[in-house]
Design an enzyme around this catalytic site. Structure first.
Site, PDB file in Angstrom:
ATOM      1  CB  SER A   1      -4.812  27.179  -4.407  1.00 24.78           C
ATOM      2  OG  SER A   1      -4.348  28.472  -4.726  1.00 24.78           O
TER       3      SER A   1
ATOM      4  CE  LYS B   1      -7.817  30.541  -5.159  1.00 27.00           C
ATOM      5  NZ  LYS B   1      -6.394  30.321  -4.892  1.00 27.00           N
TER       6      LYS B   1
ATOM      7  CB  SER C   1      -6.277  28.272  -8.614  1.00 25.05           C
ATOM      8  OG  SER C   1      -6.145  28.193  -7.213  1.00 25.05           O
TER       9      SER C   1
END
Length: 371
Positions: free
Chosen positions: A89, A92, A149
């Site tokens: 993640s 992101k 997330s």
């Protein structure tokens, strides 16, 4: 260390393989019913496959770390900094960079509503439970990525900005190259497992720095500790917020293949550090290790600053007229010019001749006390 991990996991896998086949032969041989025997063998094969997958997944998580001074760009610590790993993640951060870029260019606003597709709604955890046909504002999407997330939200963003997540991933990779992230490739907007989606600790540090410098008006979102959406509150996964003094972001990441990842940004006094950890064994151990790296990083940055020799200030000799009188205005002009030219001292020495050779000038002030 990495090699020994592979040997250990594959050793366990081969051992399990032998045990499973011996069990099939011994137990299966006593089963008169062929259907039962086949079912038992299938069960053993699936169990074995799961064990191998788990072992391989853990072996893929490789450690890397990187600490830099965000002001001087001094590298304070680096371990496997250019090894390509799964960002999970941390991806992101780039997704948010693309959102901030679109906001900055006026393509969207914080109030823009983005539609949720069937594909976006079907993204696995972690998510915020979006359904096909729902709409979410850009501001809520930013907060959902920073705190929860949310994978479903990442897909919504990609599809809104570039019509498809595949196209968006291509745009992310192109932007990464423009930012100097030469070893990073994206295949989706969320960081969900993809063997071709990889980055490095050094590249993620670059991204962590650039998103602050390029979009200071939006970076404050990374400080968000909680986010409430449709009656449900989500906490930020970044445990260093509020725990380690000066932390202002930015993002965590985890998959089985990546381990526990973290990019941190910390201000203490006049120092600003960016630090990255890939491949932590647990979230807690990753956080402890990050704090240790930051503590050592601040000490090293201070030591470097103390030992760094200031750049010498170019000095100019006085100028004279034909009568041998010093021309102060000319001398001041020469000094001003000297600060802009790295080779001014050589040029001045070459030009000087006759009465000015060997001269220097010192300006001072003194107060005469009465006797």
């Amino acid at each position: 260390q990495q090699l020994s991990s592979y040997i250990r996991f594959w050793g366990v896998s081969l051992g399990c393989t032998r045990i499973a086949f011996l069990a099939v032969r011994k137990i299966g041989g006593h089963m008169a019913d062929s259907v039962t025997r086949r079912a038992f063998r299938t069960f053993c094969a699936l169990t074995l496959g799961l064990m191998v997958w788990l072992a391989t997944g853990n072996a893929e998580a490789r450690y890397a770390s990187f600490v830099m001074d965000a002001e001087t760009l001094d590298v304070l610590y680096a371990k496997n900094a250019d090894t390509r790993n799964y960002p999970a993640s941390l991806t992101k951060i780039m997704t948010l960079y693309m959102v901030f870029d679109a906001l900055d260019k006026g393509k969207i606003t914080l109030k823009t509503q983005m539609k949720v597709s069937k594909r976006a709604a079907g993204q696995p955890q972690t998510n915020i439970g979006l359904r096909k046909g729902d709409r979410i504002s850009v501001k809520d999407a930013i907060l959902a990525l920073v705190t929860r997330s949310a994978n479903d939200v990442a897909t919504v963003i990609g599809e809104h900005l570039e019509k498809s997540e595949v196209n968006f991933a291509g745009a992310m990779t192109k932007k990464a190259r423009a930012l100097g992230m030469t070893k990073t490739s994206f295949r989706n907007a969320s960081g969900l497992p993809n063997r071709r989606q990889k980055s490095t600790a050094r590249d993620m540090a670059k991204l962590g720095l650039r998103i602050q410098r390029d979009f200071p008006q939006y970076y404050h979102f990374f400080r968000t500790k909680k986010f409430t959406y449709k009656g449900r509150t989500y906490g930020n996964h970044n445990n260093l917020l509020g725990r380690y003094s000066g932390t202002d972001g930015i993002k965590t990441g985890y998959t089985r293949a990546s381990g526990f990842n973290l990019v941190s940004s910390v201000h203490q006094g006049d120092r600003h550090l960016i630090a990255v950890v890939f491949g932590g064994r647990t979230a807690k151990s990753r956080d402890r290790h990050m704090i240790s790296l930051l503590n050592r990083g601040f000490k090293k940055a201070e030591l470097i600053a103390r030992n760094r020799t200031p750049a010498p200030i170019p000095m100019a000799r006085p100028a004279f007229d034909e009568n041998g009188i010093i021309q102060l205005a000319s001398a001041q002009s020469t000094i001003a010019d000297a600060t802009l030219q790295t080779d001014i001292s050589q040029q001045t020495d070459t030009a000087l001749s006759g009465t000015d050779r060997g001269w220097g000038i010192q300006v001072g002030a003194a107060r005469v006390l009465p006797a």
